[in-house]
Design a protein around this motif. Structure first.
Motif, PDB file in Angstrom:
ATOM      1  N   LYS A 190       0.826  -1.192   0.000  1.00 54.67           N
ATOM      2  CA  LYS A 190       0.000   0.000   0.000  1.00 54.67           C
ATOM      3  C   LYS A 190       0.866   1.250   0.000  1.00 54.67           C
ATOM      4  O   LYS A 190       1.947   1.256   0.599  1.00 54.67           O
ATOM      5  N   PRO A 191       0.445   2.297  -0.682  1.00 54.56           N
ATOM      6  CA  PRO A 191       1.217   3.551  -0.675  1.00 54.56           C
ATOM      7  C   PRO A 191       1.466   4.028   0.754  1.00 54.56           C
ATOM      8  O   PRO A 191       0.558   4.037   1.586  1.00 54.56           O
ATOM      9  N   TYR A 234       9.963  -2.071   1.833  1.00 51.91           N
ATOM     10  CA  TYR A 234       9.745  -2.525   0.467  1.00 51.91           C
ATOM     11  C   TYR A 234       9.969  -4.033   0.317  1.00 51.91           C
ATOM     12  O   TYR A 234       9.659  -4.605  -0.720  1.00 51.91           O
ATOM     13  N   ARG A 274      11.270   3.819 -10.316  1.00 52.99           N
ATOM     14  CA  ARG A 274      11.054   4.034  -8.879  1.00 52.99           C
ATOM     15  C   ARG A 274      12.070   3.237  -8.049  1.00 52.99           C
ATOM     16  O   ARG A 274      12.611   3.739  -7.073  1.00 52.99           O
TER      17      ARG A 274
END
Length: 535
Positions: free
Chosen positions: A332-333, A338, A455
């Motif tokens: 989720k943002p 990570y 990213r």
């Protein structure tokens, strides 16, 4: 919160960082424990900084005698195999000791005993206490055998039957084979030489030390296979050679056709768990895989550095297998970290060129393949990983990051910073070089959304600055895989509970799936069993 650039400081530190403390608490094998270490500074034993890192703190004492390491130097101070037909000479994979090729393929799997049992020291590759089987025992009618790789000095096959799937690593022992035919001689085939028990048993011993570490291969059993080929073995060999030849017409081949096996031709066969698909054959389409593949390898290497002063020295895309262990989960943002979302697991394979030692014995002689035996490994440009071999040797010679060109690697046992070059030295920076190679491979072979790749690159830019072996000499660099793990924790990429082993579970024990004609599947006794931890 994600790390800012001022969080990690490559200067003098009066106390250990939070990441160092966490890494020191990584869960160890439930089967075999590492030797006792200085609890006040355990990570220093894993991440002993090389002086080229340009840290201001004094070098910490290594776990073992300083003579095991390369002297610290401040840079400022200064085969085509034979098939049965002449028109099908076959192929081989990139291979370790031959210089112009290195093993590819999905499972150049390694050897070793992962069950933690102690085995008699007299049990060696040629010991008659091992089971002696035929090729018809290995793959009887109805079972499936598929050649999948050519490793350092072994051929690798996947065997599937009603009892499961195994990967077998087949190493020819000193024994006779038929001479080459005229057509094979004209094709300039080069037969892989049989290997001594000393070569084989060194790799087996390293595998035993590593077998309980998550990320390293699962061992099942080893035995002797003797005699002429089976039809299934010959057919899969020919299929493999044709496929490899199409992929790389210029590749060399070194393994003889099974059609040349005689009644007295002997092999040591090491049976392993099926690790999945080689990275070179894995389609990278998800950013989450980039994070997990890279850091799963880094964590595994870091733990092996601490447990056995391990260096792989040949960790290219053919020696890293990937499997989808669990379904991926969405990140989720704004989520913390990570790492751990892709559901993939990794297995590190093939310790043919590796270095390790038994830390339970003071001043034990390390096990290390002598790479000086074939300098073609360093002079070749056949594959991308050849540059990493040169980087490793250049570092042993110079103790800095300058990579010497191929022509500078033609003198065996050249004088380095500690005298004549010796591959028994413990230089964990070699693991950093292979992690840098992995990082670039992941970027170059990502086939997913370019925005995801951008990213990942942006987030890891600071890490790459210290990881890049071609960086300016004034730039600090990591000295060991453990440094990279610490950096990832400090950066907020890996969460505490992930390093502390939250959710770890035992993989089921695995028996050999190979039985002889004289053994019924139901009557086969439990042999060496293996355990692994996975997160």
């Amino acid at each position: 919160m994600p790390r800012t650039k001022v969080t990690v400081k490559y200067g003098k530190r009066s106390t250990r960082t939070k990441a160092e403390r966490l890494f020191a608490e990584l869960p160890q094998s439930p089967v075999r424990r590492p030797p006792a270490v200085d609890i006040d500074d355990p990570v220093a034993l894993v991440t002993g900084k090389l002086s080229i890192v340009r840290l201001e703190d004094k070098p910490r004492q290594p776990r073992r005698s300083p003579r095991k390491s390369v002297r610290q130097k401040n840079p400022i101070d200064d085969k085509t195999d034979s098939s049965d037909s002449p028109q099908d000479p076959g192929d081989s994979d990139y291979r370790n000791p031959k210089g112009d090729s290195q093993d590819t393929a999905s499972a150049s799997n390694e050897t070793g005993d992962a069950d933690g049992r102690e085995h008699p020291p007299e049990e060696t590759a040629g010991d008659t206490s091992l089971r002696v089987l035929t090729w018809d025992d290995v793959c009887p009618l109805g079972d499936r055998i598929e050649k999948i790789a050519e490793a350092s000095y072994a051929e690798v096959y996947r065997v599937t039957n009603e009892r499961g799937t195994s990967v077998i690593k087949v190493i020819r022992l000193p024994s006779p084979i038929k001479p080459q035919t005229k057509a094979q001689v004209r094709s300039k085939l080069v037969d892989e030489e049989p290997h001594s028990e000393e070569d084989v048993n060194g790799e087996l011993q390293i595998s035993e030390w590593l077998a309980d570490i998550p990320g390293f291969v699962v061992y099942k059993e080893r035995y002797i296979v003797q005699g002429k080929t089976s039809r299934a073995l010959l057919e899969t060999h020919q299929v493999f050679q044709r496929r490899m030849k199409r992929k790389d017409p210029g590749r060399a081949q070194f393994y003889p056709s099974p059609s040349r096996y005689l009644d007295d031709t002997k092999f040591l066969v090491v049976e392993l768990g099926d690790a999945g698909t080689a990275l070179e054959d894995w389609e990278l389409t998800d950013e989450r895989e980039l994070w997990d593949i890279f850091f799963l390898e880094a964590i595994a290497l870091a733990r092996a550095e601490e447990i056995a002063m391990f260096e792989h020295r040949d960790l290219h895309e053919g020696n890293l297998c990937i499997r989808q262990a669990r379904p991926p989960t969405p990140r989720k943002p704004g989520s913390r970290g990570y790492f751990g979302y892709s559901g993939v697991d990794i297995t590190i394979l093939d310790y043919g060129l590796s270095r390790a030692e038994d830390l339970s014995i003071d001043f034990a002689k390390p096990i290390a393949y002598d790479l000086e035996r074939d300098l073609g490994l360093f002079t070749s440009n056949h594959a991308a990983q050849c540059k990493v071999y040169r980087q490793m040797r250049s570092f042993l010679l110079r103790a800095d990051r300058k990579c010497l060109p191929p022509e500078a690697h033609k003198t065996p046992y050249a004088k380095g910073v500690d005298g004549p070059l010796c591959w028994e030295a413990h230089v964990p920076y070699t693991n950093v070089l292979w992690l840098a190679y992995l990082y670039e491979y992941l970027l170059d072979n990502f086939q997913g959304d370019p925005k995801q790749l951008a990213r990942f690159q942006k987030e890891t830019a600071d890490m790459w600055m210290y990881l890049n072996p071609d960086a300016d000499e004034s730039t600090p660099c990591f000295g060991a895989a453990g440094d990279i793990v610490c950096f990832a924790v400090e950066s907020g990429w890996i969460r505490e509970e992930q390093l502390l082993g939250c959710g770890a579970s035992m993989i089921e024990r695995e028996d050999s799936i190979i039985v002889s004609k004289d053994e019924g599947a139901a009557d086969v006794p439990s042999r060496r069993l293996s355990k692994r931890l996975t997160t």
